[in-house]
Design a protein around this motif. Structure first.
Motif, PDB file in Angstrom:
ATOM      1  N   GLN A 177    -102.283 -41.676-106.518  1.00 21.62           N
ATOM      2  CA  GLN A 177    -103.135 -41.477-105.369  1.00 21.62           C
ATOM      3  C   GLN A 177    -102.767 -42.406-104.098  1.00 21.62           C
ATOM      4  OE1 GLN A 177    -107.176 -41.282-106.494  1.00 21.62           O
ATOM      5  NE2 GLN A 177    -106.865 -39.937-108.019  1.00 21.62           N
ATOM      6  N   ASP A 178    -102.879 -41.675-102.820  1.00 17.74           N
ATOM      7  CA  ASP A 178    -102.507 -42.479-101.679  1.00 17.74           C
ATOM      8  C   ASP A 178    -103.723 -43.715-101.373  1.00 17.74           C
ATOM      9  OD1 ASP A 178    -104.538 -41.335 -99.585  1.00 17.74           O
ATOM     10  OD2 ASP A 178    -104.015 -39.579-100.552  1.00 17.74           O
ATOM     11  N   GLY A 179    -103.516 -44.481-100.411  1.00 14.31           N
ATOM     12  CA  GLY A 179    -104.348 -45.669-100.189  1.00 14.31           C
ATOM     13  C   GLY A 179    -105.828 -45.047-100.050  1.00 14.31           C
ATOM     14  N   LEU A 180    -105.964 -44.111 -99.253  1.00 14.28           N
ATOM     15  CA  LEU A 180    -107.415 -43.664 -98.761  1.00 14.28           C
ATOM     16  C   LEU A 180    -108.028 -43.108 -99.767  1.00 14.28           C
ATOM     17  CD1 LEU A 180    -106.558 -42.079 -95.100  1.00 14.28           C
ATOM     18  CD2 LEU A 180    -107.606 -44.034 -95.666  1.00 14.28           C
ATOM     19  N   ILE A 181    -107.524 -42.295-100.636  1.00 14.00           N
ATOM     20  CA  ILE A 181    -108.103 -41.465-101.905  1.00 14.00           C
ATOM     21  C   ILE A 181    -108.340 -42.797-102.789  1.00 14.00           C
ATOM     22  CG2 ILE A 181    -107.654 -39.744-103.773  1.00 14.00           C
ATOM     23  CD1 ILE A 181    -108.094 -38.867-101.024  1.00 14.00           C
ATOM     24  N   ARG A 182    -107.512 -43.520-103.162  1.00 14.24           N
ATOM     25  CA  ARG A 182    -107.616 -44.634-103.978  1.00 14.24           C
ATOM     26  C   ARG A 182    -108.912 -45.333-103.656  1.00 14.24           C
ATOM     27  NH1 ARG A 182    -105.911 -49.758-103.417  1.00 14.24           N
ATOM     28  NH2 ARG A 182    -105.741 -51.085-105.219  1.00 14.24           N
ATOM     29  N   ALA A 183    -109.144 -45.855-102.287  1.00 13.30           N
ATOM     30  CA  ALA A 183    -110.368 -46.264-101.947  1.00 13.30           C
ATOM     31  C   ALA A 183    -111.602 -45.647-102.244  1.00 13.30           C
ATOM     32  CB  ALA A 183    -110.295 -46.711-100.256  1.00 13.30           C
ATOM     33  N   GLU A 184    -111.272 -44.423-101.866  1.00 12.54           N
ATOM     34  CA  GLU A 184    -112.763 -43.260-102.248  1.00 12.54           C
ATOM     35  C   GLU A 184    -112.925 -43.333-103.875  1.00 12.54           C
ATOM     36  OE1 GLU A 184    -111.687 -39.550-100.576  1.00 12.54           O
ATOM     37  OE2 GLU A 184    -111.761 -40.177 -98.699  1.00 12.54           O
ATOM     38  N   VAL A 185    -111.679 -43.302-104.775  1.00 11.75           N
ATOM     39  CA  VAL A 185    -112.297 -43.518-106.216  1.00 11.75           C
ATOM     40  C   VAL A 185    -112.899 -44.771-106.368  1.00 11.75           C
ATOM     41  CG1 VAL A 185    -111.084 -43.563-108.466  1.00 11.75           C
ATOM     42  CG2 VAL A 185    -110.337 -41.973-106.728  1.00 11.75           C
ATOM     43  N   ILE A 186    -112.400 -45.865-105.682  1.00 12.14           N
ATOM     44  CA  ILE A 186    -112.845 -47.001-106.028  1.00 12.14           C
ATOM     45  C   ILE A 186    -114.629 -47.089-105.589  1.00 12.14           C
ATOM     46  CG2 ILE A 186    -113.098 -49.474-105.453  1.00 12.14           C
ATOM     47  CD1 ILE A 186    -110.105 -49.323-105.428  1.00 12.14           C
ATOM     48  N   GLU A 187    -114.705 -46.658-104.644  1.00 13.46           N
ATOM     49  CA  GLU A 187    -116.099 -46.406-103.935  1.00 13.46           C
ATOM     50  C   GLU A 187    -116.975 -45.548-104.791  1.00 13.46           C
ATOM     51  OE1 GLU A 187    -119.421 -47.404-101.739  1.00 13.46           O
ATOM     52  OE2 GLU A 187    -117.424 -48.426-101.683  1.00 13.46           O
ATOM     53  N   GLU A 188    -116.379 -44.395-105.291  1.00  9.08           N
ATOM     54  CA  GLU A 188    -116.991 -43.488-106.476  1.00  9.08           C
ATOM     55  C   GLU A 188    -117.475 -44.124-107.609  1.00  9.08           C
ATOM     56  OE1 GLU A 188    -119.223 -40.489-108.162  1.00  9.08           O
ATOM     57  OE2 GLU A 188    -118.647 -40.666-105.995  1.00  9.08           O
ATOM     58  N   VAL A 295     -93.742 -40.874 -98.126  1.00  5.72           N
ATOM     59  CA  VAL A 295     -95.001 -41.121 -98.272  1.00  5.72           C
ATOM     60  C   VAL A 295     -95.910 -40.352 -97.553  1.00  5.72           C
ATOM     61  CG1 VAL A 295     -94.313 -43.706 -98.457  1.00  5.72           C
ATOM     62  CG2 VAL A 295     -95.080 -42.786 -96.329  1.00  5.72           C
ATOM     63  N   GLY A 296     -97.170 -40.376 -97.821  1.00  2.85           N
ATOM     64  CA  GLY A 296     -98.360 -39.516 -97.149  1.00  2.85           C
ATOM     65  C   GLY A 296     -99.470 -39.390 -97.905  1.00  2.85           C
ATOM     66  N   ARG A 297    -100.347 -38.775 -97.562  1.00  4.75           N
ATOM     67  CA  ARG A 297    -101.771 -38.605 -98.257  1.00  4.75           C
ATOM     68  C   ARG A 297    -101.445 -37.709 -99.438  1.00  4.75           C
ATOM     69  NH1 ARG A 297    -107.609 -38.262 -95.672  1.00  4.75           N
ATOM     70  NH2 ARG A 297    -107.973 -38.768 -97.752  1.00  4.75           N
ATOM     71  N   SER A 298    -102.435 -37.761-100.463  1.00  3.97           N
ATOM     72  CA  SER A 298    -102.278 -36.434-101.390  1.00  3.97           C
ATOM     73  C   SER A 298    -102.453 -35.212-100.945  1.00  3.97           C
ATOM     74  CB  SER A 298    -103.437 -36.977-102.681  1.00  3.97           C
ATOM     75  OG  SER A 298    -103.254 -37.926-103.286  1.00  3.97           O
ATOM     76  N   GLY A 299    -101.816 -34.172-101.247  1.00  2.46           N
ATOM     77  CA  GLY A 299    -101.642 -32.894-100.690  1.00  2.46           C
ATOM     78  C   GLY A 299    -101.076 -32.599 -99.274  1.00  2.46           C
ATOM     79  N   SER A 300    -100.326 -33.653 -98.905  1.00  4.06           N
ATOM     80  CA  SER A 300     -99.418 -33.591 -97.529  1.00  4.06           C
ATOM     81  C   SER A 300     -98.213 -32.814 -97.825  1.00  4.06           C
ATOM     82  CB  SER A 300     -99.277 -35.100 -97.137  1.00  4.06           C
ATOM     83  OG  SER A 300     -98.288 -35.611 -98.011  1.00  4.06           O
ATOM     84  N   GLY A 301     -97.757 -32.548 -98.927  1.00  2.00           N
ATOM     85  CA  GLY A 301     -96.532 -31.792 -99.327  1.00  2.00           C
ATOM     86  C   GLY A 301     -95.465 -32.606 -99.888  1.00  2.00           C
ATOM     87  N   LYS A 302     -95.678 -33.817-100.310  1.00  6.41           N
ATOM     88  CA  LYS A 302     -94.562 -34.563-100.756  1.00  6.41           C
ATOM     89  C   LYS A 302     -93.974 -34.021-102.024  1.00  6.41           C
ATOM     90  CE  LYS A 302     -96.879 -38.252-101.378  1.00  6.41           C
ATOM     91  NZ  LYS A 302     -98.209 -37.764-101.164  1.00  6.41           N
ATOM     92  N   THR A 303     -94.743 -33.794-102.995  1.00  8.93           N
ATOM     93  CA  THR A 303     -94.198 -33.135-104.203  1.00  8.93           C
ATOM     94  C   THR A 303     -93.563 -31.830-104.014  1.00  8.93           C
ATOM     95  OG1 THR A 303     -95.697 -34.580-105.595  1.00  8.93           O
ATOM     96  CG2 THR A 303     -95.022 -32.391-106.601  1.00  8.93           C
ATOM     97  N   ILE A 455     -90.858 -40.464-104.069  1.00  9.33           N
ATOM     98  CA  ILE A 455     -92.139 -40.190-103.732  1.00  9.33           C
ATOM     99  C   ILE A 455     -93.022 -41.219-104.231  1.00  9.33           C
ATOM    100  CG2 ILE A 455     -93.742 -38.262-103.629  1.00  9.33           C
ATOM    101  CD1 ILE A 455     -91.169 -37.387-102.574  1.00  9.33           C
ATOM    102  N   SER A 456     -93.714 -41.573-103.377  1.00  9.59           N
ATOM    103  CA  SER A 456     -94.680 -42.993-103.742  1.00  9.59           C
ATOM    104  C   SER A 456     -95.874 -43.164-102.982  1.00  9.59           C
ATOM    105  CB  SER A 456     -93.910 -44.091-103.867  1.00  9.59           C
ATOM    106  OG  SER A 456     -94.508 -45.192-104.520  1.00  9.59           O
ATOM    107  N   HIS A 457     -96.899 -43.806-103.462  1.00  8.89           N
ATOM    108  CA  HIS A 457     -98.017 -44.253-102.751  1.00  8.89           C
ATOM    109  C   HIS A 457     -97.905 -45.702-102.719  1.00  8.89           C
ATOM    110  CE1 HIS A 457    -100.171 -40.177-103.659  1.00  8.89           C
ATOM    111  NE2 HIS A 457    -100.075 -40.040-102.298  1.00  8.89           N
ATOM    112  N   ASP A 458     -96.926 -46.382-103.498  1.00  4.65           N
ATOM    113  CA  ASP A 458     -97.099 -47.817-103.688  1.00  4.65           C
ATOM    114  C   ASP A 458     -96.089 -48.417-102.714  1.00  4.65           C
ATOM    115  OD1 ASP A 458     -96.709 -50.436-104.781  1.00  4.65           O
ATOM    116  OD2 ASP A 458     -96.980 -49.797-106.821  1.00  4.65           O
TER     117      ASP A 458
END
Length: 483
Positions: A177-188, A295-303, A455-458
């Motif tokens: 997961q990208d950094g923004l989604i990762r932060a959202e998971v932590i907040e959830e 790199v890019g957010r999940s769903g941006s087309g990387k994979t 392809i990486s979020h890290d």
């Protein structure tokens, strides 16, 4: 709420987990950290009364309420031929029907609980679970293969939230997961804690562990070698293994001179089934022996971009060339030059055949090696990625996610490709193993001229390997630069 005493797991006379004990109260978070194969997932499954085939569990697990599981590889639990929304609704309807039956057995009046009303309640539960998991409702009509790894992870989180569990066992919940989604998971997860839900995190993501965990237990070779308050274990570790685990971090690589372009992508347009746009005129190039990180957010087309390069997704238009020649459409011919290491390594292996056999088969099928030659080469490569012959001789279900990821890398390398596509290949690995894999990839680039599409979020991994970085945003290449 949760009490574990003397937990032990054995398979083929070998202890996978040995003497694990802990307690977890409502609204608290315990993180189990350690190397791939240390016993984290086996422990997590045991908390739900589950285990891999051939594993014998002893000890005591007491749980007040129900528990839910979020797996490391979401595609392993998603039905590939069903839309994700229909599966969520089926689970929710089953829960509503069961609750109605229990209420009827208790003599509780059923106020208008018709079949239509139960279906309506189930739909409301799905919408609420999707909201809590940050899963856009417009994705519910898609099939799993039409979702990114991060989107798949949110689907299984929504599924875990449907039964309103007392405990959630989350196995690498931020993987891929990208950094923004990762932060959202932590907040959830923080919100879930506030609602009294206890969490057991199985993770290599020490930043997430630091942000969420009340207590940390470090596992090594099936045993807890160190445990205590999170701040104490992470800031002042006592055990040597814990210190080495915390100290391992990818170091940025030195810049290298770029050679002639080997891989070229021009004006690539791709859609999902049904016409949903994914890539919109993407162009890029990778020099021979270089590493381009996307790199890019999940769903941006990387994979999707990576799968197009490997011939696993047919684009609507555009060209993909190697050494100036279009890559063949036939997958078997393209696989000789381009190999793909999947984010979900488990789904890429036949569950009924030994991992070693599947790795060795690559050299026979793609390079014409004899069975004896292939076995020798497979053993050598598996050893380089940190897998012994005994472990690789088992079926995939007997290996951890990290061990399978290393086997998948060895399998791809055995084809002797010119381009290696790496889709979040370090996301399931602990820091020590990750460092070894990154070092191996650097050696192969230097010694063999291997070209990498990463392809990486890290961003630590990106800085360690990449010569150039391309960012995708809603299917468009927005900029490219050196890391």
């Amino acid at each position: 709420m949760l009490r574990v005493s003397g937990l032990r797991a054995e398979a083929d006379g070998r202890a996978l987990v040995d003497g694990v004990s802990f307690e977890l109260a409502a609204g608290k978070v315990l993180a189990l950290v350690g190397a791939s194969g240390s016993g984290k997932t086996t422990t997590g499954l045991a908390l739900l009364g589950e285990h891999a085939p051939g594993v014998r569990i002893t000890g005591e697990v007491r749980l007040a309420g129900t528990a839910a599981y979020v797996p490391q590889h979401p595609s392993s639990v998603l039905n590939p031929v069903r839309r994700v929304g229909s599966v969520l609704r089926e689970v929710a309807r089953h829960q509503v029907t069961r609750a109605a039956s229990e209420q009827a057995a208790d003599g509780t009046p059923q106020q208008g609980r018709t079949r239509r009303r139960r279906a309506q309640i189930a739909d409301e539960l799905v919408v609420e679970a999707a909201r809590r998991a940050r899963l856009p409702v417009d994705l519910l009509g898609r099939y799993p293969h039409q979702l990114s790894g991060g989107q798949q992870q949110r689907v299984v989180l929504a599924q875990a939230l449907l039964p309103d569990p007392a405990v959630i066992v989350a196995d690498e919940p931020t993987t891929g997961q990208d950094g923004l989604i990762r932060a959202e998971v932590i907040e959830e997860f923080r919100r879930l804690r506030a609602q009294g839900i206890a969490l057991v995190l199985l993770s290599h993501d020490l930043a997430m562990v630091r942000a969420l965990a009340d207590r940390v237990a470090v596992m090594h070779a099936g045993r807890v070698v160190e445990s205590g308050p999170a701040a104490s274990v992470l800031d002042t570790p006592r055990h040597d293994y814990t210190r080495r685990l915390l100290a391992a971090r990818p170091e940025p690589r030195a810049a290298t001179d770029a050679g002639d372009d080997l891989l070229e992508v021009r004006d690539l347009v791709a859609t999902h089934r049904g016409g949903a746009p994914v890539l919109a005129g993407v162009s890029m190039s990778v020099p021979a022996g270089a590493c381009l990180a996307v790199v890019g957010r999940s769903g941006s087309g990387k994979t999707t971009l990576a799968r197009c390069v490997a011939g696993l997704h047919r684009p609507v238009s555009g060209t993909i060339a190697l050494d100036g020649r279009p890559l063949p459409r036939q997958l078997a011919r393209r696989a000789r030059d381009v190999q793909y290491v999947f984010q979900d390594a488990r789904a890429s292996f036949d569950p009924y055949r030994a991992v070693f056999t599947q790795v060795a088969r690559t050299a026979v099928r793609l390079r014409g090696a004899t069975a004896q030659e292939a076995a020798a080469q497979a053993g050598s490569l598996l050893e380089r990625v940190g897998l012994d012959e005994q472990t690789a001789g088992r079926r995939p279900s007997a290996l951890s996610g990290g061990e399978l990821q290393r086997a998948a890398l060895a399998r791809a390398l055995l084809a002797d490709p010119r381009v290696l596509v790496c889709d979040e290949i370090t996301s399931g690995l602990d820091a020590l193993v990750q460092a070894g894999i990154l070092g191996l990839l650097d050696e192969l680039r230097r010694d063999l001229g291997l070209t990498l599409l990463l392809i990486s979020h890290d961003m630590d991994v990106v800085a360690r390997l990449a010569d150039r970085v391309a960012t995708l945003d809603e299917g468009r290449l927005t900029w490219e630069e050196t890391p």
